[in-house]
Design a protein around this motif. Structure first.
Motif, PDB file in Angstrom:
ATOM      1  N   LYS A   1       0.707  -1.201  -0.151  1.00  0.00           N
ATOM      2  CA  LYS A   1      -0.060  -0.001   0.061  1.00  0.00           C
ATOM      3  C   LYS A   1       0.829   1.141   0.031  1.00  0.00           C
ATOM      4  N   VAL A   2       0.269   2.390  -0.722  1.00  0.00           N
ATOM      5  CA  VAL A   2       1.050   3.502  -0.638  1.00  0.00           C
ATOM      6  C   VAL A   2      -0.020   4.395  -0.380  1.00  0.00           C
ATOM      7  N   SER A   3       0.288   5.498   0.552  1.00  0.00           N
ATOM      8  CA  SER A   3      -1.058   6.254   1.236  1.00  0.00           C
ATOM      9  C   SER A   3      -0.776   7.881   0.519  1.00  0.00           C
ATOM     10  N   ILE A   4      -1.697   8.481   0.497  1.00  0.00           N
ATOM     11  CA  ILE A   4      -1.914   9.901  -0.075  1.00  0.00           C
ATOM     12  C   ILE A   4      -2.857  10.407   0.883  1.00  0.00           C
ATOM     13  N   GLU A   5      -2.744  11.806   1.343  1.00  0.00           N
ATOM     14  CA  GLU A   5      -3.461  12.515   2.118  1.00  0.00           C
ATOM     15  C   GLU A   5      -4.400  13.351   1.578  1.00  0.00           C
ATOM     16  N   VAL A   6      -5.558  13.116   2.175  1.00  0.00           N
ATOM     17  CA  VAL A   6      -6.592  14.613   1.978  1.00  0.00           C
ATOM     18  C   VAL A   6      -5.994  15.740   2.400  1.00  0.00           C
ATOM     19  N   SER A   7      -6.259  16.886   1.866  1.00  0.00           N
ATOM     20  CA  SER A   7      -5.713  18.269   2.413  1.00  0.00           C
ATOM     21  C   SER A   7      -6.276  18.435   3.524  1.00  0.00           C
ATOM     22  N   PRO A   8      -5.291  18.795   4.504  1.00  0.00           N
ATOM     23  CA  PRO A   8      -5.580  18.925   6.106  1.00  0.00           C
ATOM     24  C   PRO A   8      -6.708  20.243   6.244  1.00  0.00           C
ATOM     25  N   LYS A   9      -6.740  20.909   5.202  1.00  0.00           N
ATOM     26  CA  LYS A   9      -7.586  22.207   5.369  1.00  0.00           C
ATOM     27  C   LYS A   9      -9.205  21.427   5.392  1.00  0.00           C
ATOM     28  N   LEU A  10      -9.354  20.275   5.104  1.00  0.00           N
ATOM     29  CA  LEU A  10     -10.559  19.617   5.197  1.00  0.00           C
ATOM     30  C   LEU A  10     -10.800  18.794   6.473  1.00  0.00           C
ATOM     31  N   ALA A  11      -9.810  18.914   7.410  1.00  0.00           N
ATOM     32  CA  ALA A  11      -9.948  17.992   8.684  1.00  0.00           C
ATOM     33  C   ALA A  11     -11.235  18.325   9.573  1.00  0.00           C
ATOM     34  N   ARG A  12     -11.847  19.483   9.339  1.00  0.00           N
ATOM     35  CA  ARG A  12     -13.189  19.616  10.275  1.00  0.00           C
ATOM     36  C   ARG A  12     -14.461  19.578   9.215  1.00  0.00           C
ATOM     37  N   ASP A  13     -14.177  18.888   7.876  1.00  0.00           N
ATOM     38  CA  ASP A  13     -15.171  19.277   6.858  1.00  0.00           C
ATOM     39  C   ASP A  13     -15.461  17.923   6.449  1.00  0.00           C
ATOM     40  N   THR A  14     -16.534  17.120   7.005  1.00  0.00           N
ATOM     41  CA  THR A  14     -16.684  15.878   6.688  1.00  0.00           C
ATOM     42  C   THR A  14     -17.030  15.597   5.050  1.00  0.00           C
ATOM     43  N   ASP A  15     -18.048  16.338   4.581  1.00  0.00           N
ATOM     44  CA  ASP A  15     -18.471  16.209   3.420  1.00  0.00           C
ATOM     45  C   ASP A  15     -17.149  16.547   2.306  1.00  0.00           C
ATOM     46  N   GLY A  16     -16.389  17.722   2.624  1.00  0.00           N
ATOM     47  CA  GLY A  16     -15.409  17.730   1.796  1.00  0.00           C
ATOM     48  C   GLY A  16     -14.235  16.707   1.997  1.00  0.00           C
ATOM     49  N   THR A  17     -14.082  15.939   3.070  1.00  0.00           N
ATOM     50  CA  THR A  17     -13.284  15.073   3.067  1.00  0.00           C
ATOM     51  C   THR A  17     -13.627  13.768   2.392  1.00  0.00           C
ATOM     52  N   ILE A  18     -14.999  13.651   2.421  1.00  0.00           N
ATOM     53  CA  ILE A  18     -15.323  12.546   1.527  1.00  0.00           C
ATOM     54  C   ILE A  18     -15.351  12.781   0.285  1.00  0.00           C
ATOM     55  N   ALA A  19     -15.526  13.641  -0.278  1.00  0.00           N
ATOM     56  CA  ALA A  19     -15.535  13.971  -1.687  1.00  0.00           C
ATOM     57  C   ALA A  19     -13.918  14.237  -2.352  1.00  0.00           C
TER      58      ALA A  19
ATOM     59  N   LEU B   1      -2.148  17.442  21.546  1.00  0.00           N
ATOM     60  CA  LEU B   1      -1.541  16.827  20.318  1.00  0.00           C
ATOM     61  C   LEU B   1      -2.245  16.537  19.057  1.00  0.00           C
ATOM     62  N   GLU B   2      -3.872  16.379  19.031  1.00  0.00           N
ATOM     63  CA  GLU B   2      -4.679  16.509  18.060  1.00  0.00           C
ATOM     64  C   GLU B   2      -4.518  17.762  17.387  1.00  0.00           C
ATOM     65  N   ASP B   3      -4.765  18.749  18.307  1.00  0.00           N
ATOM     66  CA  ASP B   3      -4.821  20.228  17.814  1.00  0.00           C
ATOM     67  C   ASP B   3      -3.406  20.623  17.006  1.00  0.00           C
ATOM     68  N   GLU B   4      -2.458  20.409  17.737  1.00  0.00           N
ATOM     69  CA  GLU B   4      -1.130  20.635  17.228  1.00  0.00           C
ATOM     70  C   GLU B   4      -0.751  19.814  16.054  1.00  0.00           C
ATOM     71  N   GLY B   5      -1.348  18.577  15.744  1.00  0.00           N
ATOM     72  CA  GLY B   5      -1.105  17.818  14.677  1.00  0.00           C
ATOM     73  C   GLY B   5      -1.698  18.271  13.549  1.00  0.00           C
ATOM     74  N   LEU B   6      -2.995  18.865  13.824  1.00  0.00           N
ATOM     75  CA  LEU B   6      -3.684  19.413  12.549  1.00  0.00           C
ATOM     76  C   LEU B   6      -3.043  20.807  12.119  1.00  0.00           C
ATOM     77  N   LYS B   7      -2.476  21.583  12.983  1.00  0.00           N
ATOM     78  CA  LYS B   7      -1.729  22.941  12.759  1.00  0.00           C
ATOM     79  C   LYS B   7      -0.536  22.333  11.899  1.00  0.00           C
ATOM     80  N   LYS B   8       0.157  21.541  12.529  1.00  0.00           N
ATOM     81  CA  LYS B   8       1.629  21.042  11.585  1.00  0.00           C
ATOM     82  C   LYS B   8       1.241  20.570  10.467  1.00  0.00           C
ATOM     83  N   PHE B   9       0.013  19.626  10.132  1.00  0.00           N
ATOM     84  CA  PHE B   9      -0.268  19.182   8.731  1.00  0.00           C
ATOM     85  C   PHE B   9      -0.710  20.818   8.027  1.00  0.00           C
ATOM     86  N   ASP B  10      -1.463  21.518   8.516  1.00  0.00           N
ATOM     87  CA  ASP B  10      -1.692  22.884   7.872  1.00  0.00           C
ATOM     88  C   ASP B  10      -0.604  23.444   7.168  1.00  0.00           C
TER      89      ASP B  10
END
Length: 373
Positions: free
Chosen positions: A108-126, A344-353
């Motif tokens: 498997k090779v992983s690719i990430e959904v934009s972290p800008k969508l971390a709080r956006d359920t529908d945007g993440t699904i799309a 750690l979750e909050d900081e992780g999201l900020k680091k991803f951003d």
């Protein structure tokens, strides 16, 4: 070819899937990735925006594609999408034989959904579906963060047949909800008539960041007894997550899905590069060896383990009482487990951003460099 007598060979024999936490076009083109598969037991790759930004800044492997994108007037968001999906699709092709040999569990090779969508359920699904369709390989994983908003996106993506790597997991209660979201997704996929044997998922639980934050609080504590817990909380957290994994994937609910061909959502140990030099550099590998887990390693950690790593068998099963005692000791010392995990979750999201913005800036600069040529 792979030598089963090496430390990495022994680790693989214990049931641990060894993945590399790095990817670049140069690594693909040079044959370096193939060499890791053939000689270092590597059976998968994880990526993130930081990895892509670094790869883009090193060497000229992306020049031709960036020049074409610039000539076409491609905007920066679309350019990032085209560049990253090409690398991941090419890496998936390199791992295709591994995927075939493991019924799709590895390779498997992983690719990430934009972290800008971390709080956006529908945007993440799309976006998860968009990435899945663009890469067009059955051995791709789409990374979705384990935010509250990400949980229904995990379920819906799985229900659509999208392989999901759930990332940024810290707290045990959140991990449980991630696993339940996967089960719910499989149930919906089954209702939709999908072949469950083609759907895969891992749950990426972060380790070294936990110890870094907890150790800082331990060092500031006046409680002498809590000093004994330095470097133990990240391991305890993962071991108790494995207990939850054993529980949830050994129920009548799971049995129905397993009979329909479903695979378990394996725990993946992430952030396994030790950040405290006083700890053994292979600690998060040796001490988290267990059947049916994934350990994704920076290359430095992978090479270190192959050089001098040691194993003492399954280091997780049966450690649950001691692991609970570690977390109880934190609470006794006035260090809030939940507060640490939320931070750690909050900081992780900020680091991803920040990493995503750096990737956009890198691509924007490269597009400007070749504009008009």
């Amino acid at each position: 070819m792979n030598d089963n007598t090496t430390p990495l060979g022994a680790l693989s024999a214990e049931g641990v899937s060894i993945w590399l936490d790095d990817l670049s076009r140069e690594r693909i083109k040079s044959g370096g990735l193939r060499d890791l598969i053939d000689n270092r037991h590597v059976v998968g790759v994880t990526t993130n925006p930081t990895i892509f930004a670094k790869a883009l800044s090193d060497g000229e492997a992306y020049t031709d594609q960036v020049r074409e994108l610039a000539a076409a007037g491609t905007d920066v968001d679309d350019a990032v999408f085209e560049i990253t999906t090409k690398d991941v699709a090419d890496a998936c092709d390199v791992f295709s034989d591994v995927a075939a040999a493991t019924d799709g569990e590895d390779g498997k090779v992983s690719i990430e959904v934009s972290p800008k969508l971390a709080r956006d359920t529908d945007g993440t699904i799309a976006m998860a579906k968009q990435l899945w369709d663009k890469v067009g390989r059955s051995n791709v994983f789409v990374k979705i963060p384990a935010t509250v908003e990400g949980l229904p996106a995990i379920t819906e993506s799985i229900a659509q047949g999208v392989n999901v790597n759930v990332t940024l997991i810290f707290a045990l209660d959140r991990y449980r909800k991630v696993a339940e979201a996967y089960l719910a997704g499989l149930e919906k996929a089954k209702e939709n008539g999908l072949d469950l044997s083609k759907i895969h998922s891992v749950a990426s639980i972060f380790i070294s960041r936990v110890d870094t934050e907890v150790d800082k609080r331990i060092d500031a504590s006046d409680d002498g007894a809590v000093k004994e817990l330095r470097g133990k909380v990240g391991l305890a957290n993962c071991r108790l997550a494995y207990q939850i994994y054993e529980e949830l994937f050994n129920t009548p609910r799971w049995s129905v899905l397993a009979e329909a061909g479903a695979f378990k959502q394996r725990p993946l140990w992430a952030s396994t590069g030790v950040k405290d030099d006083s700890y053994p550099d292979t600690m998060y590998i040796t001490e988290l060896t267990a059947p049916n887990v994934v350990n994704t390693m920076p290359e430095k950690t992978l090479v270190a383990f192959d050089d001098h790593g040691t194993l003492h068998g399954d280091a997780v099963t049966g450690t649950y009482a001691n692991s609970n005692a570690v977390l109880d000791g934190l609470q006794t010392a006035g260090i809030s487990y939940q507060e640490v995990m939320d931070q750690l979750e909050d900081e992780g999201l900020k680091k991803f951003d920040v990493s995503w913005d750096e990737l956009l800036d890198s691509v924007k600069s490269e597009l400007a460099r070749y504009a008009g040529q």
